[in-house]
Enzyme design. Structure first.
Site, mmCIF file in Angstrom:
data_model
loop_
_atom_site.group_PDB
_atom_site.id
_atom_site.type_symbol
_atom_site.label_atom_id
_atom_site.label_comp_id
_atom_site.label_asym_id
_atom_site.label_seq_id
_atom_site.Cartn_x
_atom_site.Cartn_y
_atom_site.Cartn_z
ATOM 1 N N GLY A 231 28.208 53.672 -15.307
ATOM 2 C CA GLY A 231 26.757 53.547 -15.249
ATOM 3 C C GLY A 231 26.199 52.225 -15.765
ATOM 4 O O GLY A 231 24.978 52.086 -15.902
ATOM 5 N N THR A 232 27.058 51.253 -16.035
ATOM 6 C CA THR A 232 26.556 49.983 -16.562
ATOM 7 C C THR A 232 25.639 49.271 -15.564
ATOM 8 O O THR A 232 24.633 48.686 -15.953
ATOM 9 C CB THR A 232 27.705 49.042 -16.944
ATOM 10 O OG1 THR A 232 28.640 48.963 -15.847
ATOM 11 C CG2 THR A 232 28.428 49.535 -18.187
ATOM 12 N N GLY A 233 25.983 49.328 -14.277
ATOM 13 C CA GLY A 233 25.151 48.670 -13.271
ATOM 14 C C GLY A 233 23.781 49.311 -13.151
ATOM 15 O O GLY A 233 22.752 48.624 -13.086
ATOM 16 N N CYS A 234 23.759 50.637 -13.132
ATOM 17 C CA CYS A 234 22.486 51.367 -13.087
ATOM 18 C C CYS A 234 21.644 51.054 -14.316
ATOM 19 O O CYS A 234 20.434 50.800 -14.230
ATOM 20 C CB CYS A 234 22.736 52.876 -13.029
ATOM 21 S SG CYS A 234 23.762 53.422 -11.654
ATOM 22 N N LYS B 32 26.456 39.921 -11.752
ATOM 23 C CA LYS B 32 26.995 40.378 -13.033
ATOM 24 C C LYS B 32 28.486 40.048 -13.129
ATOM 25 O O LYS B 32 29.229 40.236 -12.169
ATOM 26 C CB LYS B 32 26.758 41.880 -13.185
ATOM 27 C CG LYS B 32 25.269 42.242 -13.231
ATOM 28 C CD LYS B 32 25.043 43.736 -13.126
ATOM 29 C CE LYS B 32 25.416 44.265 -11.763
ATOM 30 N NZ LYS B 32 25.046 45.683 -11.578
ATOM 31 N N THR C 100 32.551 52.650 -19.373
ATOM 32 C CA THR C 100 31.583 51.730 -18.752
ATOM 33 C C THR C 100 30.872 52.349 -17.548
ATOM 34 O O THR C 100 30.259 51.646 -16.755
ATOM 35 C CB THR C 100 32.286 50.431 -18.303
ATOM 36 O OG1 THR C 100 33.348 50.770 -17.381
ATOM 37 C CG2 THR C 100 32.857 49.668 -19.490
#
Length: 279
Positions: free
Chosen positions: A214-217, A180, A212
């Site tokens: 929690g964007t990865g989760c 990402k 932003t």
């Protein structure tokens, strides 16, 4: 009439609980719901956190994690699953055992290591175990740039270095890797997918915001939800990219720190598109 068919896609998240609701189990279940997938969970740890940071971590007993996975698989069934925060080696090993024992597939591994506020969510000693146990079982691994740097030992600041990192993570046994690009600078944010043969890029305008968390989760959960529906991998990643982009672009502006993203923005944007396209 609402269908109760067993054909309803079901996704399992194995991750930590975020009391602030922006990341972890909470973000995953919200994402599953918004993408019309029935969500289930196996909690690995309870965190005390809000938008200002992580203030405490309480890891569960590995057998409690295994028991949750067993209970879900044996009764409800799992069409796709993902891992998030795992925290220690014992939990990681028992998750890998259950994935193999129950033949759970496809597996999305989000190698969660550090929270937005800087708190370590994965013991450094567990990083090698992640490479040895879970990554070889993964249909997809979804590191951000700092996580990919830890996994490969490389400095990632060019397109070619990201491609080489993706190749190296694929060589660790993962069927596919998406790196990402949210941590890179520039007008656009580009995610790079390597499926073992070809590279695919997914680009969206970069949004300047502190909200932003929690964007990865959320991204990995969106991919998992789409895979649970039987979607092809590139399509699943494309949908996840759009889901996260909408979630960031329409912030809820909650909290004084790194605020959560807007998990219902994707559905709202789709609904508005349908309405605007209607005669």
């Amino acid at each position: 009439m609402i269908s109760t068919s067993s054909r309803i896609p079901r996704a399992l998240t194995i991750a930590g609980s975020d009391s602030g609701g922006g990341a972890g189990i909470q973000a995953d279940l919200k994402t599953f719901q918004e993408l019309d997938v029935f969500g289930m969970s196996a909690v690995t740890a309870i965190t005390i956190q809000n938008t200002l940071g992580v203030h405490g971590i309480y890891e569960l007993d590995p057998e409690a994690v295994a028991g949750q996975i067993d209970a879900v698989v044996e009764d409800l069934g799992v069409n796709a699953l993902k891992t998030g925060m795992i925290a220690n080696i014992s939990i990681m090993e028992i998750i890998a055992d259950r994935v193999k024992r129950h033949r759970l597939f496809p597996l999305v591994v989000d190698p969660v290591m550090v929270a937005k506020g800087g708190a370590f969510l994965l013991e450094k000693s567990a990083q090698n175990t992640l490479v040895d146990t879970l990554i070889p079982l993964a249909q997809l691994v979804t590191p951000n740039l700092p996580e990919a740097e830890v996994l490969t030992g490389m400095k990632l600041n060019t397109d070619e270095s990201c491609k080489e990192a993706a190749r190296q993570i694929h060589d660790m046994g993962a069927a596919a890797v998406v790196i990402k690009g949210g941590h890179l600078e520039g007008e656009f944010s580009t995610d790079l997918l390597f499926d073992g043969e070809s590279f695919h890029t997914f680009t969206a305008p970069r949004v300047s915001t502190r909200h932003t968390h929690g964007t990865g989760c959320t991204f990995s959960a969106a991919v998992t939800a789409e895979l649970a529906k039987g979607r092809q991998l590139t399509k699943a990643v494309s949908t996840a990219k759009e889901f996260v982009t909408q979630a960031i672009a329409h912030p809820l502006e909650l909290g004084a720190g790194h605020g959560p993203t807007n998990h219902w923005a994707f559905r709202q944007s789709r609904t508005q598109t349908v309405i605007s396209d209607s005669p």
